[in-house]
Design a protein around this motif. Structure first.
Motif, PDB file in Angstrom:
ATOM      1  N   ASP A  71       0.808  -1.220   0.000  1.00 35.00           N
ATOM      2  CA  ASP A  71       0.000   0.000   0.000  1.00 35.00           C
ATOM      3  C   ASP A  71       0.844   1.274   0.000  1.00 35.00           C
ATOM      4  OD1 ASP A  71      -2.366  -1.442   0.038  1.00 35.00           O
ATOM      5  OD2 ASP A  71      -2.410  -1.532   2.228  1.00 35.00           O
ATOM      6  N   ARG A  72       2.182   1.083   0.132  1.00 36.31           N
ATOM      7  CA  ARG A  72       3.011   2.279   0.245  1.00 36.31           C
ATOM      8  C   ARG A  72       2.872   3.185  -0.974  1.00 36.31           C
ATOM      9  NH1 ARG A  72       8.713   1.307   3.293  1.00 36.31           N
ATOM     10  NH2 ARG A  72       8.019  -0.361   4.664  1.00 36.31           N
ATOM     11  N   GLU A  73       2.742   2.576  -2.143  1.00 35.19           N
ATOM     12  CA  GLU A  73       2.675   3.418  -3.337  1.00 35.19           C
ATOM     13  C   GLU A  73       1.397   4.253  -3.376  1.00 35.19           C
ATOM     14  OE1 GLU A  73       1.409  -0.054  -6.530  1.00 35.19           O
ATOM     15  OE2 GLU A  73       3.487   0.162  -5.826  1.00 35.19           O
ATOM     16  N   ASP A  74       0.360   3.789  -2.664  1.00 32.43           N
ATOM     17  CA  ASP A  74      -0.853   4.616  -2.579  1.00 32.43           C
ATOM     18  C   ASP A  74      -0.528   5.993  -2.000  1.00 32.43           C
ATOM     19  OD1 ASP A  74      -2.308   2.582  -3.570  1.00 32.43           O
ATOM     20  OD2 ASP A  74      -3.340   2.056  -1.700  1.00 32.43           O
ATOM     21  N   LEU A  75       0.372   6.001  -1.023  1.00 35.30           N
ATOM     22  CA  LEU A  75       0.730   7.278  -0.411  1.00 35.30           C
ATOM     23  C   LEU A  75       1.341   8.219  -1.443  1.00 35.30           C
ATOM     24  CD1 LEU A  75       2.226   6.351   3.078  1.00 35.30           C
ATOM     25  CD2 LEU A  75      -0.104   7.009   2.481  1.00 35.30           C
ATOM     26  N   ASP A  76       2.153   7.636  -2.324  1.00 38.54           N
ATOM     27  CA  ASP A  76       2.770   8.483  -3.345  1.00 38.54           C
ATOM     28  C   ASP A  76       1.715   9.094  -4.264  1.00 38.54           C
ATOM     29  OD1 ASP A  76       5.370   7.975  -2.448  1.00 38.54           O
ATOM     30  OD2 ASP A  76       5.389   6.054  -3.496  1.00 38.54           O
ATOM     31  N   ARG A  77       0.679   8.315  -4.546  1.00 38.27           N
ATOM     32  CA  ARG A  77      -0.392   8.834  -5.404  1.00 38.27           C
ATOM     33  C   ARG A  77      -1.130   9.973  -4.701  1.00 38.27           C
ATOM     34  NH1 ARG A  77      -3.943   4.868  -5.510  1.00 38.27           N
ATOM     35  NH2 ARG A  77      -5.305   6.290  -4.385  1.00 38.27           N
ATOM     36  N   VAL A  78      -1.359   9.795  -3.403  1.00 32.45           N
ATOM     37  CA  VAL A  78      -2.042  10.849  -2.651  1.00 32.45           C
ATOM     38  C   VAL A  78      -1.179  12.114  -2.611  1.00 32.45           C
ATOM     39  CG1 VAL A  78      -2.981  11.490  -0.407  1.00 32.45           C
ATOM     40  CG2 VAL A  78      -3.359   9.184  -1.294  1.00 32.45           C
ATOM     41  N   ILE A  79       0.135  11.930  -2.434  1.00 34.34           N
ATOM     42  CA  ILE A  79       1.027  13.101  -2.437  1.00 34.34           C
ATOM     43  C   ILE A  79       0.919  13.856  -3.759  1.00 34.34           C
ATOM     44  CG2 ILE A  79       3.447  13.793  -2.581  1.00 34.34           C
ATOM     45  CD1 ILE A  79       4.113  12.106  -0.318  1.00 34.34           C
ATOM     46  N   GLU A  80       0.895  13.113  -4.852  1.00 33.66           N
ATOM     47  CA  GLU A  80       0.749  13.765  -6.167  1.00 33.66           C
ATOM     48  C   GLU A  80      -0.521  14.603  -6.213  1.00 33.66           C
ATOM     49  OE1 GLU A  80       0.945  11.083  -9.551  1.00 33.66           O
ATOM     50  OE2 GLU A  80       2.584  10.038  -8.508  1.00 33.66           O
ATOM     51  N   HIS A  81      -1.623  13.986  -5.780  1.00 37.90           N
ATOM     52  CA  HIS A  81      -2.895  14.710  -5.735  1.00 37.90           C
ATOM     53  C   HIS A  81      -2.748  16.008  -4.944  1.00 37.90           C
ATOM     54  CE1 HIS A  81      -5.897  12.317  -7.658  1.00 37.90           C
ATOM     55  NE2 HIS A  81      -5.739  11.259  -6.893  1.00 37.90           N
ATOM     56  N   LEU A  82      -2.166  15.871  -3.765  1.00 33.18           N
ATOM     57  CA  LEU A  82      -2.074  17.020  -2.872  1.00 33.18           C
ATOM     58  C   LEU A  82      -1.242  18.123  -3.502  1.00 33.18           C
ATOM     59  CD1 LEU A  82      -1.616  15.052   0.449  1.00 33.18           C
ATOM     60  CD2 LEU A  82      -3.426  16.704   0.015  1.00 33.18           C
ATOM     61  N   ARG A  83      -0.122  17.725  -4.110  1.00 29.80           N
ATOM     62  CA  ARG A  83       0.765  18.748  -4.694  1.00 29.80           C
ATOM     63  C   ARG A  83       0.076  19.427  -5.862  1.00 29.80           C
ATOM     64  NH1 ARG A  83       6.194  15.698  -3.195  1.00 29.80           N
ATOM     65  NH2 ARG A  83       6.005  16.202  -0.984  1.00 29.80           N
ATOM     66  N   ALA A  84      -0.713  18.625  -6.629  1.00 22.78           N
ATOM     67  CA  ALA A  84      -1.457  19.212  -7.747  1.00 22.78           C
ATOM     68  C   ALA A  84      -2.415  20.284  -7.249  1.00 22.78           C
ATOM     69  CB  ALA A  84      -2.216  18.118  -8.494  1.00 22.78           C
ATOM     70  N   TRP A  85      -2.842  20.144  -6.002  1.00 15.92           N
ATOM     71  CA  TRP A  85      -3.759  21.118  -5.413  1.00 15.92           C
ATOM     72  C   TRP A  85      -3.032  22.171  -4.599  1.00 15.92           C
ATOM     73  CZ3 TRP A  85      -8.543  22.003  -6.705  1.00 15.92           C
ATOM     74  CH2 TRP A  85      -9.168  21.024  -7.490  1.00 15.92           C
ATOM     75  N   GLY A  86      -1.701  22.138  -4.696  1.00 17.05           N
ATOM     76  CA  GLY A  86      -0.936  23.139  -3.957  1.00 17.05           C
ATOM     77  C   GLY A  86      -1.035  22.959  -2.458  1.00 17.05           C
ATOM     78  N   ARG A  87      -1.311  21.730  -2.031  1.00 20.01           N
ATOM     79  CA  ARG A  87      -1.473  21.531  -0.592  1.00 20.01           C
ATOM     80  C   ARG A  87      -0.288  20.795  -0.011  1.00 20.01           C
ATOM     81  NH1 ARG A  87      -6.560  19.083   1.313  1.00 20.01           N
ATOM     82  NH2 ARG A  87      -5.671  19.738   3.296  1.00 20.01           N
ATOM     83  N   ASP A  88      -0.093  21.015   1.264  1.00 16.66           N
ATOM     84  CA  ASP A  88       1.065  20.525   1.978  1.00 16.66           C
ATOM     85  C   ASP A  88       0.870  19.042   2.338  1.00 16.66           C
ATOM     86  OD1 ASP A  88       3.519  20.878   3.075  1.00 16.66           O
ATOM     87  OD2 ASP A  88       2.786  21.742   4.965  1.00 16.66           O
ATOM     88  N   ALA A  89       1.934  18.292   2.287  1.00 16.34           N
ATOM     89  CA  ALA A  89       1.889  16.902   2.748  1.00 16.34           C
ATOM     90  C   ALA A  89       3.321  16.464   3.006  1.00 16.34           C
ATOM     91  CB  ALA A  89       1.243  15.997   1.717  1.00 16.34           C
ATOM     92  N   GLU A  90       3.489  15.545   3.938  1.00 16.78           N
ATOM     93  CA  GLU A  90       4.838  15.115   4.273  1.00 16.78           C
ATOM     94  C   GLU A  90       4.878  13.603   4.419  1.00 16.78           C
ATOM     95  OE1 GLU A  90       8.139  15.978   7.801  1.00 16.78           O
ATOM     96  OE2 GLU A  90       6.148  16.877   7.914  1.00 16.78           O
ATOM     97  N   ARG A  91       5.780  12.983   3.671  1.00 15.98           N
ATOM     98  CA  ARG A  91       5.959  11.542   3.735  1.00 15.98           C
ATOM     99  C   ARG A  91       6.707  11.192   5.011  1.00 15.98           C
ATOM    100  NH1 ARG A  91       5.538   6.590   2.170  1.00 15.98           N
ATOM    101  NH2 ARG A  91       5.982   5.955   0.033  1.00 15.98           N
ATOM    102  N   LEU A  92       6.224  10.180   5.723  1.00 11.02           N
ATOM    103  CA  LEU A  92       6.842   9.789   6.988  1.00 11.02           C
ATOM    104  C   LEU A  92       7.169   8.299   6.974  1.00 11.02           C
ATOM    105  CD1 LEU A  92       4.254  11.459   9.439  1.00 11.02           C
ATOM    106  CD2 LEU A  92       6.407  12.461   8.650  1.00 11.02           C
ATOM    107  N   THR A  93       8.247   7.926   7.622  1.00 11.72           N
ATOM    108  CA  THR A  93       8.475   6.510   7.886  1.00 11.72           C
ATOM    109  C   THR A  93       7.538   6.084   9.019  1.00 11.72           C
ATOM    110  OG1 THR A  93      10.112   6.928   9.593  1.00 11.72           O
ATOM    111  CG2 THR A  93      10.928   6.787   7.315  1.00 11.72           C
ATOM    112  N   GLY A  94       7.432   4.777   9.230  1.00  7.37           N
ATOM    113  CA  GLY A  94       6.619   4.289  10.344  1.00  7.37           C
ATOM    114  C   GLY A  94       7.067   4.887  11.662  1.00  7.37           C
ATOM    115  N   ARG A  95       8.383   4.944  11.830  1.00  9.80           N
ATOM    116  CA  ARG A  95       8.906   5.482  13.088  1.00  9.80           C
ATOM    117  C   ARG A  95       8.567   6.959  13.251  1.00  9.80           C
ATOM    118  NH1 ARG A  95      14.813   4.216  15.394  1.00  9.80           N
ATOM    119  NH2 ARG A  95      14.041   2.197  14.688  1.00  9.80           N
ATOM    120  N   GLU A  96       8.675   7.716  12.155  1.00 12.98           N
ATOM    121  CA  GLU A  96       8.337   9.147  12.222  1.00 12.98           C
ATOM    122  C   GLU A  96       6.837   9.337  12.521  1.00 12.98           C
ATOM    123  OE1 GLU A  96      11.732  10.793   9.100  1.00 12.98           O
ATOM    124  OE2 GLU A  96       9.775  10.150   8.360  1.00 12.98           O
TER     125      GLU A  96
END
Lengths: 385, 385
Positions: free
Chosen positions: A107-132
Motif C-alpha cells: 500500500d506504500r505506493e498509494d501514499l505516493d499517489r495521494v502526495i501527487e494529488h495534494l501537490r497538484a492542489w498546492g497543498r502541503d503533505a509530508e511523507r513519513l516513515t513508520g517510526r516518524e
C-alpha cells in the motif's frame, strides 16, 4: 398552486437540509421557511466521522468530487465560524490534520499517489516513515510502515454541528415540523407543496429536497437518482490507564478496507466506516463491527482497552456518478430544488452546499467550484439502478 | 428495634432477591415483604446467558459448586412452572440441551473429563465427532473438531424470568421500592431495618441481603465477602438470509477462553462471557467485544452476517471459594440473612436458592444439596480481598 407560494419547505433535517433551511431564512429567501423531518438530525448526518479531508478521502479517479471537496474545505473555517456565531454553540472544529498510514508494503505506493494529488492542489503533505509517524502519534502501533501527514485537513464534530445548525436555523426563524413527508405535490408544472404523513398538506412555492438516501421516493422525477449506501460506525472512549487516542484523524487501508479514526473530545474516537449496497437495512452487523475493530486495532492497538460506547448504521445517499445533485433536476416541476446525493462526503460538502443553496434561492451566481454538483448534468447522466 | 419487626426487607431485585421476596410473601413468612432496589431487574441478572448447565459450566475441581448446580438444575422444571403459574408469564425455559465443542486438538481431552463428571452424576452425554456435531447443529463451522451432547441441560430467558418473578412477587403482595439502600441498621445485636438513600429508614425484623456484587458494602460484617467479577455479553440476531442459529446452547473453549451462545426466541443468541477482576467498571471494552465475536465466529461462522443488537457488562458476585453465601453469616446481627455470592451461576442456582430462602424464613429444614452454600462455613473461610 397553494396559497402561500412564498413559503419554502425543506424536506430533511440532516446537515444539508438544516443548512439549506438556515441559509434560506437568513438570506430572506422566503416569507417563511419550514424544515420537515420525522427525526431531525438522525440519519447519515448523525452516523458520521466528520472528516473534512477531501484528498485522503477521494477514491482514485474521482477528480470532480475531489474538486468539490477542496472547494468546500476552503469554505469550512468561515462556515464553522458563521454557524457558531449564528447559533451561539460550538461545532467542534479540529485543525490537527490527518495522518494517512499504511500497514502493508503493497500500500506504500498509494501514499505516493495521494502526495501527487495534494501537490497538484498546492497543498502541503509530508511523507513519513513508520517510526516518524509513531513519533507524531504515539498511539500508532508497530504495524504502521509508512505515513503521510496532511496538516491542512480539518474535522468537525457532526453531532455538535447538527445541534448548532438546528439552533441557527431556529434563531433565523425556521419552523421545524417533526413528521414524515410523503411526497412533493405539483400543480401546472410547478411545485405546490408537500403532503405530510398525517394527511395534511403544506403549501409552498419552493421545495428543497434534502432527504439524503430517502429523497428518490419524494417525487417521481427523482426516482432512481439516489440510493442508500449503508455505513456502520463505532464510537470508542479511552479509559483510565488506556493509551491516549491520537490527536489527528488517522486513516488507513487494512487488508484492502479503508478505516478511519476521528478524534472527539473526552478521549473519544469515531471509527468508520463500512460500506454495503443492501438497501435500507439498518442492522449493525457482527462482521462489520469485527472488521472495524480488527482493522483499527491493527493501526491503533491501544483501543483494545477502550470502552465501546456505541455502534450505529445509516445510509449515505449514493448517486450514479458519486457527485451530489444540487438544483433543478431536468424534468422536475418548477420550484423543486434537489439537494441530495452527497454520498460519504455530506459533512465536508455542507459548507459549499450552503453557498449553492443561497445562490439557488436568491438568484445570485453559483459559487466557484460547484459546477460538478449541478443537477443540470442529469439531462445526460444515466440514473443508477 | 423498629416498630414493624414482622416486616421482611429484601435488598436487591435481581433474580435472587426477587425470588427471595416472592418466596417470603408466598410462604407468609412476614406480615409485609418489601423489595428495595434502585433499578430492579438490572445488574448481573439482566446481563446473563441463562444457561442451566452445571457440568459444562463447572471449572475443574469445583466439586461443591457442581453439586449445588446439579441440585438446582433438578429443581428447575418445577421452579419454572411455579413462577409461570404464579405470574401468568412465560420464563422461556428451553430443553434442547447443550453441545460442548472444541476447536483445538489439545482441548479434546477436556471433553473426556466432562464426560467423566457427567457419568459420575448419572447424567447422559454423548461424544461426537466434528461431523456428527455439525449434523446436529448445522450452524457449527468446519473448525469444530469434536463435541459432547448433553441433552438434559436447560436454559432460560433471564429477562423473561426477571419480569415473571417481579410479577409473581407483586401478585403475592411484595411491595417494590425503587431506591438505593445505604446500609442495614441494627440495634441490640439484631437488625432493625435499612437506611435508604433518601434519608428514610425502613424498619424490619429481618433483612435479606441479595444485592449481588454490591452486598459487601451494606453492613460492616459483610465487608470483603463478595467482590465484583465483571462480565460482558453480546446479543446478536439472525437476519433474513442468515444461516439459522443453533437450537442448543453451544459452549466452546477457543484459544483458552470459554465462550457460549445461548439461543433465544426470534433468531437471537446471547454470546458470553468475558471475565475481569477490575472492580465496578461497567465499560464494555473493545477487546472484550473483539474476543467474543472472534471466538464465537470460530465456532458459528454464520454470525458474521447477524445483527449486533446489544453489548452490555455487569458484575457477577464473586466469593473466595466461588460458592454462594446463604443464611446467617457468623458475627452478623440476628435477622440479617445473606443471599449473595452466586458468581457466574446466579440464574442456575436461583431454583435451589428459592428453597433455601423458604427454609431460612420459615424454620423448615434446609433443602438437600444446599449445605455447601451455607453462610455458616464463613466462620472458617478466609475472606477474599
Amino acid at each position: 398552486m397553494g396559497e402561500r407560494t412564498d413559503r419554502v419547505v425543506v424536506v430533511g433535517a440532516g446537515v444539508v437540509g438544516t443548512t439549506a433551511a438556515w441559509v434560506a431564512a437568513r438570506d430572506h429567501a422566503a416569507r417563511e421557511v419550514v424544515l420537515v423531518d420525522p427525526d431531525p438530525g438522525s440519519g447519515a448526518s448523525w452516523v458520521a466521522g466528520g472528516m473534512l479531508a477531501p484528498i485522503t478521502e477521494a477514491w482514485p479517479g474521482e477528480r470532480e468530487l475531489l474538486e468539490l471537496g477542496a472547494a468546500s474545505l476552503a469554505r469550512w473555517p468561515a462556515f464553522a465560524a458563521a454557524v457558531e456565531q449564528a447559533s451561539g454553540r460550538p461545532v467542534g472544529l479540529r485543525t490537527a490534520g490527518t495522518l494517512a498510514v499504511v500497514v502493508d508494503a503493497a500500500d506504500r505506493e498509494d501514499l505516493d499517489r495521494v502526495i501527487e494529488h495534494l501537490r497538484a492542489w498546492g497543498r502541503d503533505a509530508e511523507r513519513l516513515t513508520g517510526r516518524e509517524a509513531r513519533r507524531r502519534e504515539p498511539a500508532l502501533g508497530p504495524a504502521v510502515r509508512a505515513g503521510l501527514a496532511v496538516p491542512d485537513d480539518l474535522a468537525v464534530d457532526n453531532r455538535l454541528l447538527l445541534a448548532a445548525l438546528r439552533a441557527a436555523a431556529e434563531r433565523a426563524g425556521v419552523v421545524v415540523r417533526t413528521e414524515p413527508v410523503v411526497r412533493v405535490t405539483e400543480s401546472d408544472g410547478a411545485v405546490s407543496g408537500v403532503d405530510l404523513a398525517s394527511g395534511k398538506r403544506l403549501d409552498a412555492g419552493r421545495v428543497v429536497v434534502a432527504a439524503g438516501a430517502w429523497s428518490a421516493s419524494l417525487h417521481p422525477s427523482l426516482d432512481g437518482l439516489v440510493r442508500p449506501v449503508k455505513g456502520e460506525i463505532l464510537r470508542v472512549r479511552a479509559r483510565a490507564g488506556s493509551l491516549p487516542p491520537p490527536t489527528r484523524t488517522v486513516r488507513a487501508a487494512v487488508a484492502g478496507r479503508a478505516v478511519y479514526a476521528v478524534p472527539r473530545d473526552g478521549g473519544r474516537l469515531v471509527l468508520g466506516a463500512t460500506q454495503y449496497e443492501t438497501g435500507f437495512d439498518a442492522d449493525v452487523t457482527v462482521g462489520g463491527v469485527r472488521d472495524l475493530l480488527a482493522d483499527t486495532e491493527r493501526v491503533l492497538p491501544g483501543i483494545a482497552d477502550y470502552a465501546l460506547e456505541e455502534s450505529a448504521a445509516s445510509f449515505r445517499p449514493g448517486t450514479a456518478d458519486n457527485l451530489p445533485v444540487l438544483g433543478a433536476v431536468p424534468g422536475t416541476p418548477d420550484g423543486l430544488l434537489a439537494c441530495f446525493g452527497h454520498g460519504r462526503n455530506g459533512i465536508l460538502l455542507t459548507a459549499l452546499t450552503a453557498d449553492v443553496v443561497a445562490a439557488l434561492l436568491t438568484g445570485r451566481p453559483m459559487p466557484d467550484g460547484s459546477a460538478a454538483a449541478s443537477a443540470s448534468r442529469l439531462a445526460t447522466l444515466e440514473v443508477s439502478s
